[in-house]
Design an enzyme around this catalytic site. Structure first.
Site, PDB file in Angstrom:
ATOM      1  CB  CYS A  71      -0.960  -0.008   1.190  1.00  0.00           C
ATOM      2  SG  CYS A  71      -0.144  -0.058   2.805  1.00  0.00           S
ATOM      3  CB  THR A  72       0.238   4.863   0.415  1.00  0.00           C
ATOM      4  OG1 THR A  72      -0.899   4.782  -0.437  1.00  0.00           O
ATOM      5  CG2 THR A  72       0.998   6.155   0.140  1.00  0.00           C
TER       6      THR A  72
END
Length: 327
Positions: A178-179
């Site tokens: 994810c980020t």
């Protein structure tokens, strides 16, 4: 080389906080006294934040957080910037540090194996490995890892509803990303709970991979939750995977539709952005209350008479908190 006097910090830490409301006030006050802006969430399960400020103020902040034994192992992703990435400061006390439907999971007790960016780079293309994006549609639409599996979800809380689509991958090594890594802590744990045996996660997420390994094979840009909207990650073999929502030409300019009734997060090229006044459709363009478009597609929420001390408990005034803080 351009001198960028500001820093943007991205971080999280799962740790037990006995009194989130009290710590929220202390934390809020520290940020105010050190000219920091951003969005910080505090809950009984830990911290999650994106903060901007002058480099020296961000250094003080990181020292402040890590000096607390509960958050000593917090991993900060630090990016240089030319200005604040936020217009305001919001420090909120919530039930979770990232909204999910997996509140029973404690990543301190169970989560996928953390992979450094270097190890992730070495493993991601192996035959028995699957790379899984656990972010929402509007995030992976503008950028994702090459050959990664994406899920049709509008919010992270919908992740558990899609895991049944991955049943055929239980014999593979699954690497989530994810980020910044926070969503993977619970997503990877949930996969383990559902019978997946070889589950890993990219530690530090896309941002850290870009910083430490040049972002190779990350296609497009990475959606971020500040006024930049999307940032470059890949310095090795960059490409554009998204198309303008209006004209369908290649574009990675992320825009929030100027109509607050819509607020769709999509890629819109510069020409169409100005032509459509920052809107995603003619219907939105005709909205009499649409927000004025300035070419960025980022809109700070209106807050008439913004007061940075807003949020302190009604029982304790900001002045009293300062007096307590300074003894």
């Amino acid at each position: 080389m351009e001198n960028k006097p500001y820093s943007i910090l991205l971080y999280y830490c799962y740790a037990k906080i006995a009194d989130p409301a009290a710590y929220r006030e202390e934390h809020h006050l520290f940020c105010l006294e050190n000219n920091l802006r951003g969005r910080i969430i505090i809950s009984s399960e830990g911290l999650n934040g994106t903060v901007s400020g002058l480099k020296e103020d961000c250094e003080k902040y990181m020292e402040y957080v890590k000096s607390d034994p509960r958050f000593a192992d917090t991993d900060f992703k630090v990016e240089a910037h030319h200005d604040h990435a936020f217009a305001k400061l919001h420090v909120r006390d919530k039930e979770e540090i990232v909204h999910s439907s997996m509140r029973h999971i404690n990543p301190r007790e169970k989560t996928g194996v953390h992979l450094s960016p270097k190890d992730f780079k070495q493993l991601k293309d192996q035959e028995d490995v699957v790379v899984l994006d656990v972010r929402s549609n509007y995030e992976h639409s503008v950028g994702k890892f090459k050959n990664a599996i994406t899920l049709d979800i509008d919010n992270f809380r919908d992740f558990p509803d899609k895991v049944h689509e991955l049943e055929h991958l239980k014999n593979k090594k699954v690497i989530t990303y994810c980020t910044g890594g926070i969503k993977c802590e619970k997503a990877s744990a949930y996969l383990l709970e559902q019978g997946f045996e070889n589950v890993y996660q990219l530690h530090g997420g896309i941002i850290k991979y870009g910083m430490e390994e040049g972002g190779e094979d990350f296609e497009g840009k990475c959606y971020v939750f500040d006024n930049r909207l999307a940032v470059e990650v890949n310095k090795v073999n960059p490409t554009i995977i998204s198309k303008c929502y209006i004209c369908e030409k290649p574009s990675d300019r992320m825009v929030n539709c100027a109509s607050s009734k819509c607020n769709l997060h999509v890629a819109i090229c510069e020409d169409c952005g100005w032509e459509m006044e920052g809107c995603c459709s003619d219907a939105c363009k005709s909205d009499p209350e649409k927000r004025p478009y300035d070419g960025t597609g980022y809109y700070q929420k209106k807050s008439n008479g913004y007061n940075p001390y807003k949020g302190f408990s009604r029982k304790t005034t900001a002045k009293q908190v300062k007096q307590l803080h300074h003894g």
